[in-house]
Structures are given as C-alpha cells and as structure tokens.
Design a protein around this motif. Structure first.
Motif, PDB file in Angstrom:
ATOM      1  N   LEU A   4       0.827  -1.201   0.000  1.00 29.19           N
ATOM      2  CA  LEU A   4       0.000   0.000   0.000  1.00 29.19           C
ATOM      3  C   LEU A   4       0.866   1.258   0.000  1.00 29.19           C
ATOM      4  O   LEU A   4       0.547   2.240  -0.673  1.00 29.19           O
ATOM      5  N   ALA A   5       1.954   1.210   0.754  1.00 29.50           N
ATOM      6  CA  ALA A   5       2.868   2.352   0.778  1.00 29.50           C
ATOM      7  C   ALA A   5       3.509   2.559  -0.591  1.00 29.50           C
ATOM      8  O   ALA A   5       3.662   3.695  -1.050  1.00 29.50           O
ATOM      9  N   MET A   7       2.174   1.730  -3.468  1.00 30.05           N
ATOM     10  CA  MET A   7       1.157   2.273  -4.366  1.00 30.05           C
ATOM     11  C   MET A   7       0.970   3.770  -4.113  1.00 30.05           C
ATOM     12  O   MET A   7       0.758   4.547  -5.045  1.00 30.05           O
ATOM     13  N   GLY A   8       1.058   4.177  -2.858  1.00 34.58           N
ATOM     14  CA  GLY A   8       0.995   5.603  -2.538  1.00 34.58           C
ATOM     15  C   GLY A   8       2.165   6.364  -3.130  1.00 34.58           C
ATOM     16  O   GLY A   8       2.011   7.484  -3.631  1.00 34.58           O
ATOM     17  N   LEU A   9       3.340   5.752  -3.089  1.00 36.06           N
ATOM     18  CA  LEU A   9       4.511   6.374  -3.721  1.00 36.06           C
ATOM     19  C   LEU A   9       4.331   6.460  -5.229  1.00 36.06           C
ATOM     20  O   LEU A   9       4.811   7.398  -5.865  1.00 36.06           O
ATOM     21  N   ILE A  11       1.466   7.015  -6.772  1.00 40.98           N
ATOM     22  CA  ILE A  11       0.609   8.177  -7.008  1.00 40.98           C
ATOM     23  C   ILE A  11       1.418   9.462  -6.852  1.00 40.98           C
ATOM     24  O   ILE A  11       1.306  10.384  -7.659  1.00 40.98           O
ATOM     25  N   LEU A  12       2.259   9.504  -5.827  1.00 41.57           N
ATOM     26  CA  LEU A  12       3.119  10.672  -5.632  1.00 41.57           C
ATOM     27  C   LEU A  12       4.075  10.852  -6.809  1.00 41.57           C
ATOM     28  O   LEU A  12       4.303  11.975  -7.277  1.00 41.57           O
ATOM     29  N   GLY A  52       4.844   1.910  -8.854  1.00 39.20           N
ATOM     30  CA  GLY A  52       3.581   1.845  -8.118  1.00 39.20           C
ATOM     31  C   GLY A  52       2.513   1.093  -8.890  1.00 39.20           C
ATOM     32  O   GLY A  52       1.719   0.338  -8.313  1.00 39.20           O
ATOM     33  N   LEU A  56       0.598  -2.314  -7.839  1.00 41.40           N
ATOM     34  CA  LEU A  56      -0.860  -2.435  -7.831  1.00 41.40           C
ATOM     35  C   LEU A  56      -1.300  -3.687  -8.579  1.00 41.40           C
ATOM     36  O   LEU A  56      -2.173  -4.427  -8.104  1.00 41.40           O
TER      37      LEU A  56
END
Length: 64
Positions: A4-5, A7-9, A11-12, A52, A56
C-alpha cells in the motif's frame, strides 16, 4: 502494508512527474539552463509511478 505504501509512492511519483514535466516545458520556452534537471526529475517521477502501477497489479493478482 508495504504494498500500500508503494502504491501511494506511485501516485506521488505520477503527480511529481507531471509537475516536473510542466516545469520542463516552461523552462524550455524561456530558454533556461535547468531543462535537463527538470526532464530528469520528470523521468524519475515516471519511473516511481511505473513501480507503483506494477505493485498495484501484483497486489490485484495476489487477491485473485
């Protein structure tokens, strides 16, 4: 949790890649010397977004 972290990276990285690409276009129009720096940062943001996206896909395959 780490997936999850990542995937957040991703998006960033996508957001940063777009921002640096816009900065590169602006610097190119004005003829500034920072064109290469902005393009390199945009490519690195794109690579982070790609990582990311791969994470996913792996996460979704793991759920299947």
């Amino acid at each position: 949790m780490a997936m999850l972290a990542f995937m957040g990276l991703g998006i960033l990285g996508l957001v940063l890649g777009v921002v640096f690409l816009l900065l590169w276009r602006g610097a190119k129009k004005r003829g500034e010397n920072r064109q290469t720096l902005f393009l390199l940062l945009a490519v690195l943001g794109g690579l982070l977004a790609l990582a990311g996206a791969v994470t996913l896909v792996l996460f979704l395959l793991m759920l299947y």
